[in-house]
Write an enzyme that holds these catalytic residues in place. Structure first.
Site, short mmCIF file in Angstrom:
data_model
loop_
_atom_site.label_atom_id
_atom_site.label_comp_id
_atom_site.label_asym_id
_atom_site.label_seq_id
_atom_site.Cartn_x
_atom_site.Cartn_y
_atom_site.Cartn_z
N HIS B 367 0.82 -1.22 0.00
CA HIS B 367 0.00 0.00 0.00
C HIS B 367 0.86 1.27 0.00
O HIS B 367 0.38 2.36 -0.29
CB HIS B 367 -0.94 -0.02 1.22
CG HIS B 367 -2.25 0.66 0.98
ND1 HIS B 367 -2.39 1.77 0.18
CD2 HIS B 367 -3.51 0.37 1.42
CE1 HIS B 367 -3.66 2.15 0.16
NE2 HIS B 367 -4.37 1.31 0.89
N ASP B 371 -2.60 2.38 -4.22
CA ASP B 371 -3.80 2.32 -3.39
C ASP B 371 -4.75 1.20 -3.81
O ASP B 371 -4.53 0.51 -4.79
CB ASP B 371 -4.54 3.66 -3.45
CG ASP B 371 -3.69 4.77 -2.86
OD1 ASP B 371 -2.91 4.47 -1.94
OD2 ASP B 371 -3.79 5.90 -3.34
#
Lengths: 325, 393
Positions: B367, B371
Site C-alpha cells: 500500500h 492504493d
C-alpha cells in the site's frame, strides 16, 4: 570454401573496388611500380594505370591531404601509409581535417577516404617501424578504426569501409599477411561495431585485438587441454566498439583479459576495461587484466623484441593468475 | 561540571559506539557544538556539547561501546576541579563496559559478482572462505556455500532438566538451512517493511478450461498456470505500477515483466522466473514452467533462473487450498495467490443459480506504492482476461 591469405584477401578487395567503382583510386608510397612495400598492390599499376594507382613522394601529409581533397570533390580515395608509425606526420590531415569536416560543414561535405596502414611488430623493424598505436585514434571522434585479424574479416571490413561516407582507418598487421583462411568469392561486408566471437568458452573471456586474436586462440587451445574453456572475442573495429558483445561475454564468464599489441598505458585495453567496469561491474568475478606490451620503445634486437611482444604464454599466465593467484 | 551522555536516539537503541572524538581534552567547546561521533543501532550521529566550556575529561576511547544515557565526558571551566565522585563513577562503568576495539567496517575480500550473489542469496560473506587469488571470495565460493544447504537432522538432545520445572522435551533439532534462513529473513523483512494489503475476488474459469482443451488438441499439453502467468503479465502491461519496487523514496517501475513462480521443493520454496512473460506465447510459458519445475526438483536452478523477478504468482490450488493470503516477495510490490478450482454455485441474473468452476484470486500489494482502487482494477483485469481467454493468445 577456398582459402586465401590475409594479404590476398586485402588485395582481392582492393582490386574488386578498382574494377567496380571508377571513383576509387589508390595513393601512397611505392604502391605502383614497386607493387607495395608488402606486395599487396603488385601489378595494379599495369592493370589500372597511373591515374588510379598513384605513387607519391615521401610525404604522408601530402598523401592524406590529397586524398581528402579528392574525396571532397567526389572521389573515393584509398590512401596507404606504409607503416603505422608514420601516421603522426599526417595526423593533422587525418584527425583535425578528415574526421571533422563533415561535422563542421553540417553534413554538407563528406570525406569518404580509407587510410590503409599496417604495423610490423615482430619483424625486427626497429622502434619507429613496429608500433601499434590504435588507441591514439580513440580520441578522434569522426574517425572509424578497423583492425581485421583474419582473411575473412580483412575482406569484409574493407568492403564495409568502401561503403562508408566517413574516413576509415584500416589497420593491417604485417605478421598476418601470410595467415590463411576461408574467404568467399563474392563481395560481402562485415558491419562496423559488430564483434566476432572467434571461439566460445565459459571460464574466461579474452578480448583480443588484431594479431592477438591468434595468440588468444593458441592459448585457448592449450588451456582447453587443462579443462579450461576460454572465450575469444575480436571487436574487429574499436571505433565503433561493440561493447555489448563484450559485456554479454563477461556476464557469462565473470572474468576478462584484454590482449593487445600496444603499450599497456592508455591502450585500447584501458578503454575497454573502463567500459566493462561501468557497465558490468556486478558481473566481474576477478579484476580485469590486460596483456599488453610494456611501456618502452620497441627493441630492434629480434630476441628482445620477442620478449617485448605479448603472446600466448603471457595470456596463459594471466588466465592462471586470474583463477589461482 | 556538565556530563555528556550517550543520548537515546530511538526507543530500540540500547548502546552507542564512539566512532570519533571531535575534541581533545582541554579544548574549548561551545554549546551545541558537535564533540563526538556515535554509532547507534541504526545510524551514526554527532553528540553536541550540552553547555559552553572546556572538555575536561573523556571517559572512553574511540571504539568503546557504551549503554545509552551513561556519561562519556565532562565539560567544565578550566580552573574548576573535577569532582572525584564523578570520575570514580565513570571509571567503574569504564572497566565494566569498555570493550576491545573493533574495526569499524570489516573488509571482506570478494569479487563484485560474489558480493552481488551473496546479497541475493542472503549469504554472509564473512562466513565464507575465499578460494580465489589471495583468498578472494568468488562466485563459485558463494554458490558452494548456498549448495551446502541440507536439512541435516541432528540426533535429539539428551533429556535435560534437573530442575523441577520441566521444559517441553525436544525430539530433534533441525538447524535452519540457508534456503530456510533466506526465506525466513526475506519474508519477515517483507511483512515488516511492506504495508501489505489484501484484496480477493473469484473468477469463473469455465471458458478458460474449454479453451485449454482446444489448445491441447492442437498444440499439446498446456498447464493452467501458464494462462494465469500470461493473464497477470498482460494485466501488468496496462497496470505497470504493480511491476515495480520501492527504493527509499522512489518507485522504480521495471521495464521487463518477469513473473516469478513459487515452487515448493524439498529444500523449501523457490521462485524461478519466467523472463518477459508478457512477450511469450502460452506454449512458451507452459514449457518454461515445465523446465523450471524440473530444474527446481533436480536442484539445478541457475542464478539466472532465480533472479530478476518483478511480480510473483503462487498457486496452492493443487493442495486443496481455497483461499490464502501470500506474503509479497521482496523487493517486489505485489503477489498473486491462486486457490483451487472448485465447482460452486453462482447466481445469474439475480434469480438463477448455475454451477461453475470457480477459483479465488488473492492480490496482496504494498500500500506504500499504490492504493486499493488501482489494485482492484488490476485484479479485475486479470479476472477479465482469465474469463476471456482468447485474448491471451
Amino acid at each position: 570454401m577456398r582459402e586465401l591469405t590475409y594479404g590476398e584477401a586485402i588485395r582481392e578487395a582492393l582490386r574488386n573496388a578498382l574494377i567496380k567503382n571508377p571513383k576509387v583510386f589508390l595513393i601512397g608510397e611505392d604502391i605502383g611500380a614497386y607493387g607495395g612495400a608488402f606486395k599487396i598492390t603488385n601489378s595494379f599499376l599495369e592493370e589500372f594505370g597511373a591515374e588510379r594507382v598513384k605513387d607519391t613522394p615521401i610525404s604522408e601529409a601530402a598523401i592524406v591531404g590529397a586524398a581528402i581533397g579528392a574525396a571532397l570533390m567526389g572521389l573515393k580515395p584509398i590512401a596507404e601509409i606504409m607503416y603505422m608509425d608514420f601516421i603522426p606526420i599526417c595526423l593533422e590531415q587525418l584527425a583535425n581535417q578528415a574526421a571533422k569536416i563533415r561535422f563542421m560543414s553540417g553534413g554538407k561535405l563528406k570525406v569518404p577516404i580509407i587510410v590503409r596502414t599496417q604495423y610490423s611488430l615482430g619483424r625486427a623493424h626497429g622502434a619507429q617501424h613496429s608500433q601499434f598505436i590504435p588507441s591514439w585514434f580513440l580520441q578522434v571522434p569522426g574517425l572509424k578504426v578497423a583492425l581485421p585479424s583474419t582473411p575473412y574479416d580483412a575482406k569484409g571490413l574493407f568492403n564495409q569501409a568502401l561503403k562508408d561516407d566517413n574516413p576509415v582507418l584500416y589497420v593491417e598487421c604485417s605478421l598476418l599477411y601470410r595467415v590463411k583462411g576461408p574467404v568467399p568469392e563474392e563481395d560481402y561486408t562485415i558491419p562496423f561495431g559488430k564483434a566476432d566471437v572467434k571461439k566460445e568458452g565459459e571460464d574466461v573471456t579474452v578480448v583480443a585485438i588484431s594479431r592477438m586474436v591468434h595468440e588468444a586462440l593458441a592459448a585457448a587451445n592449450i588451456l582447453e587441454e587443462k579443462g579450461l574453456s576460454i572465450e575469444v572475442i575480436d571487436p574487429r573495429t574499436i571505433q565503433p566498439l561493440d561493447i555489448e558483445a563484450i559485456i554479454d561475454s563477461v556476464k557469462k564468464t565473470g572474468r576478462v583479459i584484454i590482449a593487445e599489441d600496444d603499450c599497456k598505458t592508455g591502450g585500447v585495453g584501458a578503454e575497454i576495461a573502463a567500459l566493462i567496469v561501468e557497465k558490468a561491474f556486478d558481473y566481474l568475478d576477478a579484476p580485469i587484466t590486460r596483456v599488453a606490451a610494456p611501456d618502452i620503445p620497441i627493441p630492434f634486437s629480434p630476441k628482445l623484441e620477442l620478449e617485448y611482444m605479448p603472446n600466448k604464454d603471457k595470456i596463459i599466465q594471466a588466465v592462471n593468475s586470474l583463477l589461482k593467484g | 561540571m556538565h556530563q555528556v551522555i550517550i543520548p537515546r536516539f530511538d526507543p530500540a537503541m540500547k548502546t552507542g559506539r564512539i566512532i570519533k572524538w571531535l575534541k581533545n581534552e582541554g579544548e574549548a567547546v561551545n554549546k551545541g557544538e558537535p564533540i563526538v561521533v556515535v554509532e547507534g543501532e541504526k545510524t551514526v550521529f554527532e553528540v553536541e556539547a550540552p553547555e559552553k566550556g572546556f572538555l575536561r575529561k573523556i571517559f572512553y576511547p574511540t571504539g568503546s561501546e557504551i549503554e545509552v544515557l551513561k556519561p562519556i565526558a565532562l565539560i567544565g571551566e578550566l580552573n574548576e576541579n573535577v569532582p572525584q565522585e564523578l570520575i570514580e563513577k565513570a571509571e567503574v562503568v569504564e572497566t565494566e563496559k569498555l570493550k576491545e576495539e573493533k574495526p569499524f567496517i570489516k573488509h571482506v575480500k570478494a569479487s563484485p559478482l560474489a558480493k552481488k550473489l551473496a546479497e541475493e542469496y542472503g549469504v554472509n560473506l564473512e562466513e565464507i572462505e575465499g578460494t580465489g587469488p589471495d583468498g578472494r571470495i568468488t562466485k563459485e565460493d558463494v554458490l558452494n556455500a548456498v549448495k551446502k544447504v541440507s536439512l541435516t537432522i541432528k540426533p535429539s538432545l539428551t533429556e535435560a532438566s534437573v530442575t523441577g520445572l520441566k521444559p517441553p522435551l525436544i525430539a530433534k533439532i533441525i538447524p535452519l538451512s540457508r534456503t530456510r534462513k533466506t526465506i525466513a529473513e526475506r519474508l519477515l523483512y517483507s511483512l515488516h517493511e511492506a504495508a501489505s494489503t489484501t484484496i480477493i475476488t473469484s473468477v469463473n474459469l469455465e471458458n478458460l478450461i474449454e479453451y485449454r482443451e482446444k489448445i491441447k488438441a492442437s498444440l499439446g499439453e498446456v498447464s493452467l498456470t501458464a494462462f494465469i502467468v500470461k493473464a497477470a503479465a498482460k494485466a501488468l502491461e496496462t497496470h505497470p505500477i504493480f511491476n515495480s519496487t520501492l527504493e527509499k523514496d522512489e518507485i522504480k517501475i521495471f521495464e521487463e515483466i518477469n513473473i516469478a513462480l513459487a515452487i515448493n521443493t524439498e529444500d523449501g520454496l523457490v521462485t524461478p522466473v519466467i523472463k518477459n512473460s508478457n512477450k511469450k506465447s502460452i506454449i512458451e510459458i507452459s514449457n518454461a514452467i515445465k523446465e523450471l519445475t524440473n530444474k527446481a526438483f533436480q536442484r539445478k536452478l541457475s542464478i539466472e533462473d532465480l533472479t530478476g523477478g518483478t511480480f510473483t504468482i503462487t498457486n496452492l490450488g493443487a493442495y486443496d487450498v481455497e483461499i490464502f493470503i501470500p506474503i509479497i516477495n521482496p523487493p517486489q510490490t505485489a503477489i498473486l495467490g491462486v486457490g483451487k478450482i472448485e465447482n460452486k454455485p453462482i447466481p445469474v441474473n439475480g434469480d438463477k443459480i448455475l454451477i461453475k468452476p470457480i477459483a479465488v484470486l488473492t492480490l496482496v500489494f504494498d500500500h506504500r506504492v499504490v492504493d486499493g482502487v488501482p489494485a482492484a482494477k488490476f485484479l479485475q483485469e486479470i479476472k477479465r482476461l482469465l474469463e476471456n481467454p482468447t485474448e491471451l493468445s
